[in-house]
Design a protein around this motif. Structure first.
Motif, mmCIF file in Angstrom:
data_model
loop_
_atom_site.group_PDB
_atom_site.id
_atom_site.type_symbol
_atom_site.label_atom_id
_atom_site.label_comp_id
_atom_site.label_asym_id
_atom_site.label_seq_id
_atom_site.Cartn_x
_atom_site.Cartn_y
_atom_site.Cartn_z
ATOM 1 N N PHE A 66 0.920 -1.294 0.087
ATOM 2 C CA PHE A 66 -0.035 -0.036 0.013
ATOM 3 C C PHE A 66 0.783 1.039 -0.066
ATOM 4 O O PHE A 66 2.289 1.214 -0.074
ATOM 5 N N ASN A 67 0.463 2.461 0.146
ATOM 6 C CA ASN A 67 1.078 3.559 -0.081
ATOM 7 C C ASN A 67 2.058 3.618 -1.238
ATOM 8 O O ASN A 67 3.077 4.053 -1.130
ATOM 9 N N ASN A 68 1.534 3.229 -2.512
ATOM 10 C CA ASN A 68 2.178 3.335 -3.680
ATOM 11 C C ASN A 68 3.451 2.215 -3.709
ATOM 12 O O ASN A 68 4.205 2.715 -4.220
ATOM 13 N N GLY A 69 3.338 1.311 -2.785
ATOM 14 C CA GLY A 69 4.403 0.416 -2.792
ATOM 15 C C GLY A 69 5.499 0.762 -1.728
ATOM 16 O O GLY A 69 6.354 0.151 -1.614
ATOM 17 N N ASP A 70 5.234 1.677 -1.166
ATOM 18 C CA ASP A 70 6.384 2.133 -0.006
ATOM 19 C C ASP A 70 6.455 1.407 1.271
ATOM 20 O O ASP A 70 7.195 1.388 2.011
ATOM 21 N N ASP A 71 4.969 0.859 1.518
ATOM 22 C CA ASP A 71 4.517 0.028 2.645
ATOM 23 C C ASP A 71 4.168 -1.098 2.271
ATOM 24 O O ASP A 71 3.553 -1.484 1.304
ATOM 25 N N SER A 72 4.462 -2.217 2.970
ATOM 26 C CA SER A 72 3.950 -3.536 2.901
ATOM 27 C C SER A 72 3.833 -4.292 4.100
ATOM 28 O O SER A 72 4.590 -3.899 5.190
ATOM 29 N N ILE A 73 2.920 -5.177 4.193
ATOM 30 C CA ILE A 73 2.841 -6.191 5.266
ATOM 31 C C ILE A 73 2.923 -7.606 4.703
ATOM 32 O O ILE A 73 2.452 -7.993 3.872
ATOM 33 N N ASN A 74 3.775 -8.355 5.449
ATOM 34 C CA ASN A 74 4.136 -9.702 5.368
ATOM 35 C C ASN A 74 3.705 -10.549 6.559
ATOM 36 O O ASN A 74 4.021 -10.184 7.706
ATOM 37 N N ILE A 75 3.079 -11.621 6.291
ATOM 38 C CA ILE A 75 2.763 -12.504 7.456
ATOM 39 C C ILE A 75 2.943 -13.985 6.824
ATOM 40 O O ILE A 75 2.383 -14.257 5.717
ATOM 41 N N LYS A 76 3.903 -14.819 7.614
ATOM 42 C CA LYS A 76 4.112 -16.187 7.055
ATOM 43 C C LYS A 76 3.932 -17.061 8.368
ATOM 44 O O LYS A 76 4.646 -16.888 9.387
ATOM 45 N N LEU A 77 2.969 -17.999 8.271
ATOM 46 C CA LEU A 77 2.832 -18.677 9.513
ATOM 47 C C LEU A 77 3.090 -20.176 9.437
ATOM 48 O O LEU A 77 3.152 -20.469 8.034
ATOM 49 N N PHE A 78 3.468 -21.121 10.291
ATOM 50 C CA PHE A 78 3.960 -22.283 10.224
ATOM 51 C C PHE A 78 3.376 -23.027 11.333
ATOM 52 O O PHE A 78 3.120 -22.867 12.520
ATOM 53 N N TYR A 79 3.075 -24.542 10.705
ATOM 54 C CA TYR A 79 2.417 -25.355 11.702
ATOM 55 C C TYR A 79 2.871 -26.595 11.139
ATOM 56 O O TYR A 79 2.537 -26.849 10.057
ATOM 57 N N ARG A 80 3.280 -27.520 12.208
ATOM 58 C CA ARG A 80 3.494 -28.882 11.835
ATOM 59 C C ARG A 80 3.027 -30.034 12.782
ATOM 60 O O ARG A 80 3.066 -29.703 14.086
ATOM 61 N N HIS A 81 2.557 -31.057 12.293
ATOM 62 C CA HIS A 81 1.926 -31.936 13.269
ATOM 63 C C HIS A 81 2.707 -33.414 12.624
ATOM 64 O O HIS A 81 2.473 -33.792 11.748
ATOM 65 N N ASP A 82 3.450 -33.922 13.708
ATOM 66 C CA ASP A 82 3.756 -35.330 13.827
ATOM 67 C C ASP A 82 3.029 -36.276 14.669
ATOM 68 O O ASP A 82 2.914 -35.850 15.674
#
Length: 408
Positions: A66-82
């Motif tokens: 957003f804001n013409n590409g000057d700002d960004s939000i990144n979210i990366k979640l991780f879950y493992r079930h063994d």
């Protein structure tokens, strides 16, 4: 029971980043889900362990500009079930940050993972994030770290300034898990700092390119990501307890490109800051280095394949019982088929030059099937007959791993 590293701050960072994102702008949702199967051919040291394990992993990602590409939000979640190891049933916020790109600088606030380093066989200067040890034995999988990261982009190089609030304990396999490497229970960690896992660490790195040479100088001061293990029997039961001392690490990484040759070096000096528990954990200040080269042959015999030969030497001033790469030579090869499936193969053997019967080998291969599915096969082989060697506890934990991931 073993306790995986907790991160009380990570979910709060993720929620704050999500709520802070304004509507509109360019948004992307992607990630992958996968299944993984491991087979251990050797009889386990503990009868509660199994010869095979299966797990499911889910890794969604969300990105918005957003804001013409000057700002960004990144979210990366991780879950493992063994299905075997409760300590490998875990979730983590790998990334959840807001980034602003300004004139000559970038500011990142939230949870992120940063990689520093250039060598293949050992990553000495990579110090910011905690290792997610239940995921892989090579130390390349990392837990998310809360941070305020200011990068100054100048003609004289890039200066990274980091403030790191909060600490993640290293993850350990449970009593039924393989690659446990230790025969006794691991309990919660002990900290040198009175702030415990709320200590605020700091780091600084300067990096620059000069013609074909890239150089990085780094300094980290705070809670050591590498726990020092000591035997604690104060409560009547002998347990192995991780101790997290305060330390300062100075690092250097250099990479030089000369035609088909790629020369690499990493070196560190780690200074443990004094505490009464240090004498019980074999903690001593130490120096370590890894250096070598990768020579690439392009388009072998007109096949379109590229083959890279890798040779690296590692030295660590600590004894072999503490450091698995105290005097080791790594020889390997990387094959890239350059096909539409992105097929790759990496093979390597690390030989201890002091303990002749101690070595490890790795084979990693992957290819894409269709447009969205990637199949990977990995072999890790550990061998040591010397109880004084750091690889000795892993001698029964060699394994073959098959993974199938679907990307969306």
């Amino acid at each position: 029971m073993a306790r995986t590293g907790q991160a009380r701050t990570a979910p709060l960072w993720a929620l704050a980043a999500f709520l802070a994102a304004p509507p509109g702008g360019h948004a992307e949702v992607q990630g992958y889900v996968g299944i993984q199967s491991r087979w251990f051919p050797d009889t386990p040291l503990d009868q509660r362990q199994r010869s095979a394990s299966q797990s499911l992993v889910v890794v969604p990602e969300w990105y918005q500009q957003f804001n013409n590409g000057d700002d960004s939000i990144n979210i990366k979640l991780f879950y493992r079930h063994d299905h075997n190891d409760p300590e490998r049933r875990h979730g983590d916020v790998r990334e959840a940050y807001w980034r602003h790109v300004g004139g000559g600088y970038e500011l990142t606030v939230g949870v992120n993972t940063l990689f520093w380093g250039v060598t293949e066989s050992r990553h000495l200067v990579d110090i910011v994030n905690q290792t997610d040890q239940v995921e892989a034995p090579d130390g390349e999988e990392k837990l998310g770290q809360a941070m305020i990261h200011l990068a100054l982009l100048k003609d004289w190089g890039v200066l990274d300034l980091l403030v790191l609030p909060g600490f993640r304990e290293r993850t350990f396999a449970g009593e039924a898990g393989r690659l446990r490497s230790i025969p006794v229970t691991v309990e919660e960690g002990v900290y040198a700092s009175s702030d415990g896992d709320e200590h605020i660490d700091t780091a600084l790195r300067w990096s620059h390119y000069v013609n074909d040479v890239s150089v990085g100088l780094s300094v980290f001061r705070g809670t050591s990501r590498e726990p020092l293990l000591f035997l604690d029997s104060e409560r009547g039961e002998a347990v192995l307890r991780p101790y997290y001392p305060q330390m300062q690490q100075s690092g250097l990484d250099v990479q030089y490109v000369n035609g088909d040759w790629l020369w690499k070096l990493e070196a560190i000096y780690r200074d443990y800051l004094g505490n009464k528990l240090l004498s019980r954990t074999l903690a001593t200040d130490f120096a370590a280095t890894t250096f070598g080269f990768e020579k690439t042959t392009v388009d072998i015999a007109g096949s379109g394949w590229d083959l890279g030969w890798i040779a690296e030497y590692s030295y660590d001033s600590r004894p072999a019982s503490v450091a698995p790469f105290d005097d080791d030579l790594f020889l390997g090869a990387r094959l890239s088929l350059n096909d539409i499936a992105g097929s790759e193969l990496l093979m390597g053997v690390s030989q201890d030059l002091t303990v002749n019967d101690a070595h490890l080998a790795v084979v990693e291969g992957s290819t894409r099937v269709g447009t969205a599915t990637r199949i990977s096969l990995e072999l890790n082989y550990f061998h040591s007959n010397s109880p004084e060697d750091a690889l000795f506890p892993l001698r029964q934990d060699s394994f073959v791993e098959l993974g199938i991931d679907y990307y969306f």
